[in-house]
Write an enzyme that holds these catalytic residues in place. Structure first.
Site, PDB file in Angstrom:
ATOM      1  N   ASP A 169       0.822  -1.215   0.000  1.00 55.66           N
ATOM      2  CA  ASP A 169       0.000   0.000   0.000  1.00 55.66           C
ATOM      3  C   ASP A 169       0.855   1.264   0.000  1.00 55.66           C
ATOM      4  O   ASP A 169       0.530   2.246  -0.670  1.00 55.66           O
ATOM      5  CB  ASP A 169      -0.913   0.013   1.233  1.00 55.66           C
ATOM      6  CG  ASP A 169      -1.970  -1.081   1.184  1.00 55.66           C
ATOM      7  OD1 ASP A 169      -2.777  -1.083   0.242  1.00 55.66           O
ATOM      8  OD2 ASP A 169      -1.978  -1.935   2.087  1.00 55.66           O
ATOM      9  N   GLU A 203       9.772  13.941 -13.345  1.00 54.26           N
ATOM     10  CA  GLU A 203      11.186  14.053 -12.995  1.00 54.26           C
ATOM     11  C   GLU A 203      11.640  12.967 -12.015  1.00 54.26           C
ATOM     12  O   GLU A 203      12.700  12.370 -12.194  1.00 54.26           O
ATOM     13  CB  GLU A 203      11.476  15.439 -12.390  1.00 54.26           C
ATOM     14  CG  GLU A 203      11.271  16.599 -13.343  1.00 54.26           C
ATOM     15  CD  GLU A 203       9.838  17.107 -13.396  1.00 54.26           C
ATOM     16  OE1 GLU A 203       9.584  18.047 -14.167  1.00 54.26           O
ATOM     17  OE2 GLU A 203       8.979  16.561 -12.648  1.00 54.26           O
TER      18      GLU A 203
END
Length: 665
Positions: A155, A413
C-alpha cells in the site's frame, strides 16, 4: 515431501526469528507474502544462485523494502551465498543483511529499496532495459534477451506519487514482461488504511493500460500460480496481480494488525506462532528436506546452460552482435572511446565557439552517441530546452522503435530518475535524462539512491541559475547546485564553456562507481583559452585557468557562467598591478578527491585572500575562501526579469567583483 504451506512457513519463521534477534525490523510483510513468494520463486523465477549476474536472469524487486527478511530468506533458502549466520546478523554493522535490501551486499539483491515507490520504479526501468536490449540484439530464432521483471509492492508504494509516474509510463510503453504482485493487506504503520487510502487500485491500473488480475487469495498457492500464468501470457501490457493477504500471517494475536508491521513479535507471540503454524523446529533451524525442496541451484544451472547454448548459436550466426552484447552487459566502454573523446575535446579547444553550455552538452551527446550505442537518453518533457536529442535519436514507443535509444519520460522528474537507476542496474545501457535544474528537487531521493548504489546514471540539468531570466524565482535555481554537491558519491559538474562541457560528459561516462550531475546554462558562454596542460587538468575538477608572475596576492575561484566574469575582473586588477590567479572549478567533488600536492598547487594555503564567484547559494563556498574571504553569490531567491538585469542586480558585474576583491587586498 513438504507441502507448499510448510515451505512458505520456512520464510515466516526465518523472518520472525531474525527480527526478534535483531530487536527491530518488519516481520509482517514477509509473513504475509510468504505464500506468494514460494510460488513465484519455486515455479516461475528464472535465476541461478551460483551466478547471480547471469545476463538473462529474471529480475526480482522487493519494492516494499522494509520487508527485507522476505528476500533474505528467499536468497538463503534457494542457495545463494547467504548463510544462516548472515540471517542472524540481520541489521548488524557490516553484515550482508542490512535493515533494507542494499545493492552490493547480499548476492541476488537487484536494487536498494526502502524509500517506498522507488522499487517499482526501478523495476519499470529494468523492464524498459529488457525490452530495449531485446529490440537491439534479438534476431529471428535467436532470443538471447528474454526475461521477466517481477515486483512485490504494498500500500505504501502505491500511495507514493512516484508509483503513479512510473506505472503510467509502464502502461504507455506496453511493458508486457513486467509483473507486479500487490500485497493488499489493508494495513500501514498507522493502522487500517481505509481512513487514508480508499483508491480503487484495480481501476487505477486499468486506466494506465495494465492488465489487472483481481481478488487473488494471497495464501492460496493455486490461485497465485494461475494468476502468474495469466500474467505471463499477456505480452502487450504490464500486469498487476492484486493479492488479498493477511499481514503477519500465522501470528495468533498480531496477524491482520499494524502491530506486526514494524516491530518484533516478541518471544511469547513467536512461540504461539510456531504452534499455530505447526513448526516444531528451533529458531533458525530449517530441516534438510526443506532446503532440498527450496534449492534452485540445479534448476538454475540448467537454465543458464540452456541459455549459453542459445547464445553460442547466436554468436555463430551473428559474431559481431554477440561480441557487442558481451561488451555492453559487462559495462566496458568501446575500445575507440578514449581516442574518439580525446580527439573531440581537442577539436573543440582548437575551434572556439561561444555557445550555451546546454548546446555544448548536445554537441557532446552528438559526438559521443556515435561511439556509445549504450546511451539511452531522455528528458522530462523538455527535450527542446534541455537539448538531449541527437541526430540518431530513436524515441521508444510501445510498438515502434522497441530497440530505440531515447525515452520521452513526460513530466515525471522523480519517475525518470528512478527509472534511469533501474536501467543502469539492469545493465547494457548508460542512461542519461534531463530536466531544468530547479526541478531536480522533485527527484532528489532518486539521485541520492543512484549515489548510494554506485550506479553510472547521468543526470543532466539545464537552466542553471538566475541566467534563465524572465521565468522568475520559481524556475531559477539558487541552492540546488550546492545541494547536489553535498550528496556523497555524486560528482557534480558545472562547466564554463563547450570544452569543459565535453570533458564533464567524458568523465561522467568513464566513471563506473557512481552517478554524475551535469549542470548547464541557458545563456551563451565565451570559450576560454587553454594550454594542453590546462586541458588535461580539467578532469581533476579544478585548475589554474589564468595566472600571474610569482605568488598570487589574490585567487578568484569560479564555475560555469561566472568563470568569464572572474577572468575579466582579474584582468582589471592586473591592469592595476595586482597579482591575481583565476581557478576554474567545474567539479568541487572531483577536486576534493585530488592529492594534497595537486590541491596545494591550485589553491596554495599561503594565499588566503580568495574570492569565490558563482550564481548559486553563497554559503557553500566558505570552505574554499575561508571566513576572511569573499563570496559573490546568491543569498535570496531570484526575480523575474531579463538575465542581464538580474546579474547586475545581484552583483555579478566586473565592478562589484573588483570592489569585493579590494576589500581584502
Amino acid at each position: 515431501m513438504a507441502t507448499r504451506r510448510q515451505l512458505a512457513n520456512a520464510i515466516r519463521v526465518l523472518a520472525m526469528d531474525s527480527v526478534q534477534k535483531a530487536k527491530s525490523g518488519h516481520p509482517g510483510a514477509p509473513m504475509g507474502m510468504a505464500d506468494i513468494a514460494e510460488v513465484l520463486w519455486r515455479d516461475f523465477l528464472k535465476h541461478n544462485p551460483t551466478n547471480p549476474k547471469w545476463a538473462d536472469r529474471d529480475r526480482f524487486v522487493l519494492s516494499n523494502g522494509h520487508g527485507s527478511m522476505l528476500i533474505y530468506s528467499l536468497l538463503h533458502l534457494t542457495g545463494y551465498d547467504l548463510s544462516i549466520e548472515d540471517l542472524k546478523q540481520f541489521r548488524q554493522l557490516h553484515s550482508k543483511t542490512p535493515g533494507h535490501p542494499e545493492y552490493g551486499y547480499a548476492p541476488g539483491v537487484e536494487t536498494t529499496t526502502g524509500p517506498l515507490g522507488q522499487g517499482i520504479t526501478n523495476a519499470v526501468g529494468m523492464a524498459i532495459a529488457e525490452k530495449t536490449l531485446a529490440g537491439q540484439f534479438n534476431r529471428e530464432g535467436h532470443e538471447i534477451v528474454d526475461h521477466h521483471t517481477y515486483v512485490f509492492l504494498g500500500d505504501g508504494c502505491l500511495m507514493e506519487g512516484i508509483s503513479h509516474e512510473a506505472c503510467s509510463l509502464a502502461g504507455t510503453l506496453g511493458l508486457g514482461k513486467l509483473i507486479a504482485f500487490y500485497d493488499d493487506n489493508n494495513i500501514s504503520i498507522d493502522g487500517h488504511v481505509d481512513g487514508w487510502f480508499s483508491d480503487d487500485t484495480a481501476e487505477r491500473f486499468e486506466a494506465y493500460g495494465w492488465q489487472v488480475i483481481r481478488n487473488v487469495d494471497g495464501h492460496d498457492a493455486e490461485q497465485i500460480r494461475a494468476a502468474t500464468i495469466l500474467a505471463q501470457a499477456e505480452k502487450g501490457k504490464p500486469t498487476l496481480i492484486i493479492c488479498k493477504t493477511i499481514i503477519g500471517f500465522g501470528s495468533p494475536n498480531k496477524s491482520g494488525s499494524h502491530d506486526s508491521h514494524g516491530a518484533p513479535l516478541g518471544d511469547e507471540e513467536i512461540d504461539l506462532t510456531r504452534k499455530a503454524l505447526g513448526w516444531e523446529y528451533a529458531p533458525f533451524e530449517i530441516p534438510a528436506e526443506y532446503y532440498a525442496e527450496w534449492s534452485a541451484k540445479e534448476k538454475g544451472a540448467a537454465a543458464e546452460k540452456s541459455w549459453e547454448e542459445k547464445f553460442a548459436a547466436y554468436a555463430k550466426a551473428y559474431p559481431e552482435l554477440a561480441a557487442e552484447f558481451k561488451r555492453r552487459v559487462s559495462g566496458e566502454l568501446p575500445t575507440n572511446w578514449a581516442a574518439e573523446s580525446k580527439a573531440f575535446i581537442e577539436k573543440l579547444q582548437a575551434n572556439p565557439a561561444s555557445i550555451a553550455s546546454r548546446k555544448a552538452s548536445q554537441n557532446a551527446i552528438e559526438a559521443y552517441a556515435h561511439v556509445l550505442p549504450e546511451f539511452l537518453g531522455g528528458s522530462a518533457d523538455l527535450a527542446s530546452s534541455n537539448l538531449t536529442l541527437w541526430s540518431g535519436s530513436k524515441p521508444i514507443r510501445a510498438h515502434e522503435n522497441v530497440g530505440g535509444n531515447y525515452i520521452n519520460y513526460g513530466v515525471r522528474e522523480f519517475g525518470m530518475s528512478a527509472i534511469m537507476n533501474g536501467i543502469a542496474l539492469h545493465g547494457g545501457f548508460i542512461p542519461y535524462g534531463a530536466t531544468f535544474l530547479m526541478f531536480y528537487e522533485y527527484a532528489h531521493n532518486a539521485v541520492r539512491m543512484a549515489a548510494l548504489m554506485k550506479q553510472r546514471t547521468l543526470f543532466v540539468y539545464t537552466h542553471d541559475s538566475i541566467g534563465l531570466g524572465e521565468d522568475g524565482p520559481t524556475h531559477q535555481p539558487v541552492e540546488q547546485t550546492a545541494s547536489l554537491r553535498l550528496i556523497p558519491n555524486l560528482e557534480t559538474w558545472r562547466p564554463c564553456d563547450q570544452v569543459e562541457s565535453a570533458i564533464a560528459w567524458q568523465q561522467a561516462v568513464e566513471r563506473q562507481d557512481g552517478p554524475s550531475a551535469l549542470i548547464f546554462t541557458r545563456q551563451n558562454l565565451a570559450q576560454m583559452d587553454r594550454t594542453s596542460a590546462q586541458l588535461d587538468a580539467v578532469k581533476r575538477g579544478a585548475y589554474v585557468l589564468k595566472d600571474c608572475d610569482g605568488t598570487p596576492e589574490l585567487i578568484f575561484i569560479a564555475t560555469g557562467s561566472e568563470v568569464e566574469l572572474a577572468v575579466q575582473a582579474a584582468e582589471a586588477l592586473s591592469a592595476e598591478g595586482k597579482k591575481v590567479r583565476v581557478v576554474s572549478m567545474p567539479s568541487t567533488n572531483r577536486f576534493d578527491k585530488q592529492d594534497a600536492a595537486y590541491r596545494e598547487s591550485v589553491l596554495p594555503a599561503a594565499v588566503t585572500k580568495r574570492v569565490a564567484i558563482e550564481a548559486g547559494i553563497a554559503d557553500f563556498w566558505y570552505k574554499y575562501v575561508g571566513f576572511n574571504g569573499r563570496v559573490i553569490g546568491m543569498n535570496s531567491f531570484g526575480e523575474s526579469a531579463p538575465a542581464d538585469q538580474l546579474f547586475k542586480l545581484f552583483g555579478f558585474t566586473v565592478e562589484n567583483v573588483v570592489a569585493k576583491a579590494k576589500e581584502i587586498l
